[in-house]
Motif scaffolding. Structure first.
Motif, mmCIF file in Angstrom:
data_model
loop_
_atom_site.group_PDB
_atom_site.id
_atom_site.type_symbol
_atom_site.label_atom_id
_atom_site.label_comp_id
_atom_site.label_asym_id
_atom_site.label_seq_id
_atom_site.Cartn_x
_atom_site.Cartn_y
_atom_site.Cartn_z
ATOM 1 N N LEU A 183 0.836 -0.955 -0.182
ATOM 2 C CA LEU A 183 0.076 -0.104 -0.062
ATOM 3 C C LEU A 183 0.663 1.323 0.397
ATOM 4 O O LEU A 183 1.430 1.245 0.668
ATOM 5 N N ILE A 184 0.128 2.103 -1.112
ATOM 6 C CA ILE A 184 1.155 3.414 -0.941
ATOM 7 C C ILE A 184 0.319 4.968 -1.009
ATOM 8 O O ILE A 184 -0.788 5.064 -1.341
ATOM 9 N N LEU A 185 0.716 5.047 0.128
ATOM 10 C CA LEU A 185 0.332 6.432 0.092
ATOM 11 C C LEU A 185 1.093 7.771 -0.145
ATOM 12 O O LEU A 185 1.925 8.445 0.872
ATOM 13 N N ASP A 186 -0.315 8.760 -1.318
ATOM 14 C CA ASP A 186 1.384 9.718 -2.041
ATOM 15 C C ASP A 186 0.596 10.779 -1.379
ATOM 16 O O ASP A 186 -0.758 11.219 -1.157
ATOM 17 N N GLU A 187 1.384 12.137 -0.978
ATOM 18 C CA GLU A 187 1.232 13.173 -0.103
ATOM 19 C C GLU A 187 0.447 12.996 0.600
ATOM 20 O O GLU A 187 -0.889 14.012 0.877
ATOM 21 N N ALA A 188 0.794 11.796 1.521
ATOM 22 C CA ALA A 188 -0.193 12.277 2.227
ATOM 23 C C ALA A 188 -1.111 13.195 3.401
ATOM 24 O O ALA A 188 -1.847 13.017 4.195
ATOM 25 N N ASP A 189 0.173 14.226 3.423
ATOM 26 C CA ASP A 189 -0.366 15.417 4.218
ATOM 27 C C ASP A 189 -1.580 16.194 4.157
ATOM 28 O O ASP A 189 -2.219 16.534 4.433
ATOM 29 N N ARG A 190 -1.269 16.065 2.256
ATOM 30 C CA ARG A 190 -2.610 16.726 1.785
ATOM 31 C C ARG A 190 -3.564 15.557 1.274
ATOM 32 O O ARG A 190 -4.943 16.131 1.796
ATOM 33 N N LEU A 191 -3.743 14.606 1.252
ATOM 34 C CA LEU A 191 -4.683 13.551 1.691
ATOM 35 C C LEU A 191 -5.916 13.970 3.749
ATOM 36 O O LEU A 191 -6.581 13.490 3.338
ATOM 37 N N LEU A 192 -4.833 14.563 4.078
ATOM 38 C CA LEU A 192 -5.674 15.000 4.978
ATOM 39 C C LEU A 192 -5.908 16.182 5.375
ATOM 40 O O LEU A 192 -7.115 16.744 5.737
ATOM 41 N N GLU A 193 -5.027 17.091 4.927
ATOM 42 C CA GLU A 193 -5.727 18.491 4.569
ATOM 43 C C GLU A 193 -7.357 18.606 3.536
ATOM 44 O O GLU A 193 -8.166 19.393 4.290
ATOM 45 N N MET A 194 -6.953 17.326 2.780
ATOM 46 C CA MET A 194 -8.099 18.139 1.774
ATOM 47 C C MET A 194 -9.377 16.504 2.347
ATOM 48 O O MET A 194 -10.323 17.105 1.785
ATOM 49 N N GLY A 195 -9.017 16.238 3.569
ATOM 50 C CA GLY A 195 -10.224 15.916 4.781
ATOM 51 C C GLY A 195 -10.754 14.214 4.039
ATOM 52 O O GLY A 195 -11.856 13.666 4.000
ATOM 53 N N PHE A 196 -9.798 13.179 3.631
ATOM 54 C CA PHE A 196 -9.260 11.705 3.401
ATOM 55 C C PHE A 196 -9.619 11.206 4.029
ATOM 56 O O PHE A 196 -9.648 10.048 3.648
ATOM 57 N N GLN A 197 -9.055 11.504 5.312
ATOM 58 C CA GLN A 197 -9.042 10.803 6.595
ATOM 59 C C GLN A 197 -9.669 9.530 6.884
ATOM 60 O O GLN A 197 -9.619 8.428 6.988
ATOM 61 N N LYS A 198 -11.578 9.803 6.497
ATOM 62 C CA LYS A 198 -12.494 8.888 7.312
ATOM 63 C C LYS A 198 -12.328 8.120 5.425
ATOM 64 O O LYS A 198 -12.080 6.884 6.205
#
Length: 595
Positions: A169-184
Motif C-alpha cells: 500500500l502506498i499513500l502519496d502526498e499523505a499530508d495533503r490527503l489529510l488536509e483535503m479531508g480524506f481521513q475517513k
C-alpha cells in the motif's frame, strides 16, 4: 560513449543497476529507456528498504523523485509473486488529486507492463462510477491507483475484489490527503486491507496528522528524511531546504492597481518560456484566462486555464495540452500545485500568495526539478511585505525584484473589453468578490489583514468598471481610494458578444420584469379583497366606509404593505452582510440586472 559519472547535482552517484537487492533486468531496461540511470537521494534510500519488506515513512522535498521511489519496489515485489487472478488486488496507490493519480498511473505503465498477467486500473472521479465497475469486472484490477473517494467507493461496491493477498500500500502526498479531508476514506481503505503487507507513506511535510496515520498504518517504519541542499548566495555553506537546489526565488512588491500590468510585462518578457501562474480562486483563473487572451501584446502566447471547478475531461485536456507545448502559460489554482511533474517549467509566478503557506513550496517546486534550473516569483502588496521575513524563518529566502518601469498600463484595455462584452464584466466582478472573500480566509491573517485591503486599488487592478456593492465594503469600510469609476455608461445596456447568451439574458430580464409586475398585481388584488372584507363588516354607513376605504384606509393598507416589503428587503440585506446569500441572489431580490 555513455558517461560513467553523474553530473547532475540533484542525483547521487548510485546507479539503479547498483542497488541492493539488485533490480530485475527488465526494470533496469525500462528505467534506461526513460533516461533514468542514477538515483535521487530519496530513491537510493527508499527502494532497497521497500524491496526488503520494510515499511517506510518518507519525508522528502517536492521534485525529489518520490514517484519512482515507490513504483520501482512495487513492481519488484509483485514480480516475486505467482501469476495473479484478474480480481486479486496486489497493490494499492492512493493520492489526493485526480491529476496526480493520473500522472502516477501513466508513469507506472512501462514498469507494470513488464509483469505478466498484471493489470493496473486508474480510479478517479469525474466519470460515472459504473464505468469503473464495468472495467474491473471485465478486465480485472491487480494494481489500483486512484483518489480516496473513488477507491473507497469501489471497495464498498465490489465484493469481487480480493484484497487478502495484497502486497503493498502506498499513500502519496499523505499530508495533503489529510488536509483535503480524506481521513475517513483512507481509514476505511486501510481497514479493508490485510495487516501483513508493506506500506509506504510519502509526504513533503510531516504534520501531526501524518504521524498519527503512520502509527495506524505502518509497522515499525523506517523514517527516510531527504531535503534538497542549496547554497546561500551570502555564504558558501550548504543549508537544508525544502525547495529545489536550482531554484532562484524572488518577490515583487507593488500596489494592487499595478499588479496586472506587471504580470503582463513579465509574460511578454518570458514569451518563449513555459510558465505557471497561480491565482487564489477558480473565478480568478476564469477571468484572467479570458482577459489575458484578449490583450494584443499576449496574442502569440498560449494561455491554458485549469482549476478545480472544471470538468475532469477539461482538466485532463488542459494538462495534456500544456505538457505538449514548448512554451506557454498555465493559469491555475492550487489544484496544480502538488505532485504534478510537468516537464520544462521555466518560471512559476504566484500572482496571489497561497492561503496556506505550506503550499508555497509545492507551487515553486513545479520548476527546477531533479537538479535543473528554474525561477519563481511571488507578487506582494506593500502591506504584505512581512511575508518575506515569515518565509525566511521557514527556510525559504527570496530576493527582491523591482517593478518594471517599462510595463504598459493594461487597465484601459481591460475596461474596454468589459464595455464591449458583458462576459468580461461579469467574470471580473465575480473574480473580484471571490478574491476578497478568499483573502479573508488567509491562514496568515496577521500578515494578510483583509480589513486593511485597499479595495479601490484592487478593483482598478482587476479593471472593473464600478465597485460592486459588497457587504464587506459597507460593513467594514474598506478603503475605496484609488478607484476611478467609468462615467457615461449605462451598465445594464452592456451586451454579451455571444448572441445566444445575450438573447437568454434579455429573456431573463423580461421574465423578471413580468414576475415583478405580476407580484404587484397580486398584492393589489389582496389589498382590494381585504378592503372589501373590512367594508362588509361595517354598519349601515357602508357608502361612507367605502369612500374612506378608497382614501385613508387604502393608503394605510398600502403603507403597511410597503413597510412589509421593506422589512423583507432589509432581511435579505442582513443575510448578504452575513454571507449567507450571494450578491446575485440579493440583486434578483432588488430587481437589479443579472451580473
Amino acid at each position: 560513449m555513455e558517461s560513467s559519472a553523474n553530473t547532475n547535482k540533484a542525483l547521487t552517484d548510485k546507479r539503479f543497476s547498483d542497488l541492493e537487492p539488485p533490480l530485475s533486468d527488465v526494470i533496469i531496461e525500462a528505467l534506461e529507456q526513460s533516461d533514468f540511470k542514477f538515483c535521487t537521494p530519496v530513491q537510493a534510500a527508499t527502494i532497497p528498504l521497500l524491496c526488503t519488506f520494510k515499511d517506510v515513512a518518507v519525508d522528502a522535498a517536492t521534485g525529489s523523485g518520490k514517484t519512482l521511489a515507490f513504483l520501482v519496489p512495487l513492481v519488484e515485489l509483485l514480480r516475486r509473486l505467482s501469476s495473479p487472478k484478474p480480481h486479486q488486488v496486489l497493490g494499492v496507490i492512493i493520492s489526493p488529486t485526480r491529476e496526480l493519480s493520473t500522472q502516477i498511473y501513466n508513469v507506472a505503465q512501462p514498469f507494470v507492463s513488464t509483469l505478466p498477467n498484471v493489470n493496473s486500473v486508474l480510479l478517479v472521479g469525474g466519470r460515472e462510477v459504473q464505468a469503473d465497475v464495468k472495467i474491473i469486472e471485465e478486465e480485472g484490477g491487480n494494481v489500483l491507483i486512484g483518489t480516496p473517494g473513488r477507491l473507497s467507493d469501489i471497495m464498498e461496491r465490489m465484493d469481487i475484489l480480493d484484497f487478502r493477498n495484497l502486497e503493498i500500500l502506498i499513500l502519496d502526498e499523505a499530508d495533503r490527503l489529510l488536509e483535503m479531508g480524506f481521513q475517513k476514506q483512507v481509514n476505511y481503505i486501510i481497514s479493508r486491507l490485510p495487516k501483513q503487507r508493506r506500506t509506504g507513506l510519502f509526504s513533503a511535510t510531516q504534520t501531526e496528522g501524518v504521524q498519527e496515520l503512520a502509527k495506524a498504518g505502518l509497522r515499525n517504519p523506517v523514517r527516510v528524511a531527504v531535503q534538497a541542499q542549496s547554497k546561500s548566495e551570502s555564504s558558501q555553506e550548504l543549508t537544508n531546504s525544502k525547495i529545489p537546489s536550482g531554484l532562484h526565488l524572488e518577490y515583487l512588491e507593488c500596489e494592487a492597481d499595478k499588479k496586472s500590468s506587471q504580470l503582463v510585462d513579465l509574460l511578454i518578457e518570458n514569451a518563449d518560456k513555459k510558465l505557471i501562474v497561480y491565482f487564489m480562486t477558480c473565478a480568478s483563473v476564469d477571468y484572467w484566462g479570458l482577459v489575458l487572451s484578449k490583450i494584443p501584446a499576449l496574442e502569440s502566447i498560449t494561455l491554458i486555464p485549469i482549476h478545480g471547478d472544471m470538468k475532469q475531461n477539461a482538466r485532463d485536456k488542459a494538462l495534456a495540452s500544456f505538457t505538449e507545448v514548448s512554451s506557454g502559460v498555465l493559469l491555475c489554482t492550487d489544484v496544480a500545485a502538488r505532485g504534478l511533474d510537468i516537464p520544462g517549467i521555466d518560471y512559476v509566478v504566484q500572482y496571489d500568495p497561497p492561503q496556506d503557506p505550506n503550499m508555497f513550496n509545492h507551487r515553486v517546486g513545479r520548476t527546477a526539478r531533479l537538479g535543473k534550473q528554474g525561477r519563481a516569483i511571488v507578487f506582494l502588496l506593500p502591506k504584505e511585505d512581512a511575508y518575506v521575513e515569515f518565509m525566511r524563518l521557514r527556510g525559504v529566502s527570496c530576493q527582491e525584484r523591482k517593478c518594471s518601469e517599462k510595463a504598459s498600463d493594461v487597465i484601459p484595455i481591460i475596461r474596454s473589453l468589459a464595455i464591449k462584452d458583458r462576459a468580461v464584466l461579469e467574470k471580473g466582478l465575480k473574480a473580484f468578490v471571490s478574491f476578497v472573500r478568499a483573502y479573508k480566509e488567509h491562514h496568515c491573517s496577521y500578515i494578510f489583514r483583509w480589513k486593511g485591503l485597499e479595495i479601490g486599488k484592487l478593483a482598478m487592478g482587476y479593471g472593473l468598471l464600478y465597485l460592486p456593492s459588497m457587504s464587506e465594503v459597507k460593513q467594514h469600510r474598506l478603503s475605496s481610494e484609488g478607484f476611478i469609476p467609468v462615467e457615461g455608461i449605462k451598465f445594464d445596456d452592456i451586451k454579451f458578444k455571444d448572441k445566444s447568451r445575450e438573447r437568454q439574458r434579455r429573456q431573463n430580464v423580461q421574465a423578471r420584469k413580468a414576475k415583478r409586475e405580476e407580484e404587484k398585481r397580486e398584492k393589489g388584488k389582496r389589498s382590494s379583497k381585504r378592503a372589501a372584507t373590512d367594508a362588509c363588516g361595517t354598519s349601515d354607513s357602508s357608502k361612507a366606509a367605502s369612500r374612506k376605504l378608497t382614501g385613508k384606509q387604502r393608503q394605510t393598507i398600502q403603507t403597511a404593505e410597503d413597510e412589509e416589503e421593506l422589512a423583507e428587503d432589509y432581511r435579505y440585506w442582513k443575510k448578504l452582510k452575513k454571507g449567507s446569500i450571494q450578491e446575485d441572489e440579493f440583486a434578483k431580490r432588488m430587481g437589479a440586472d443579472d451580473f
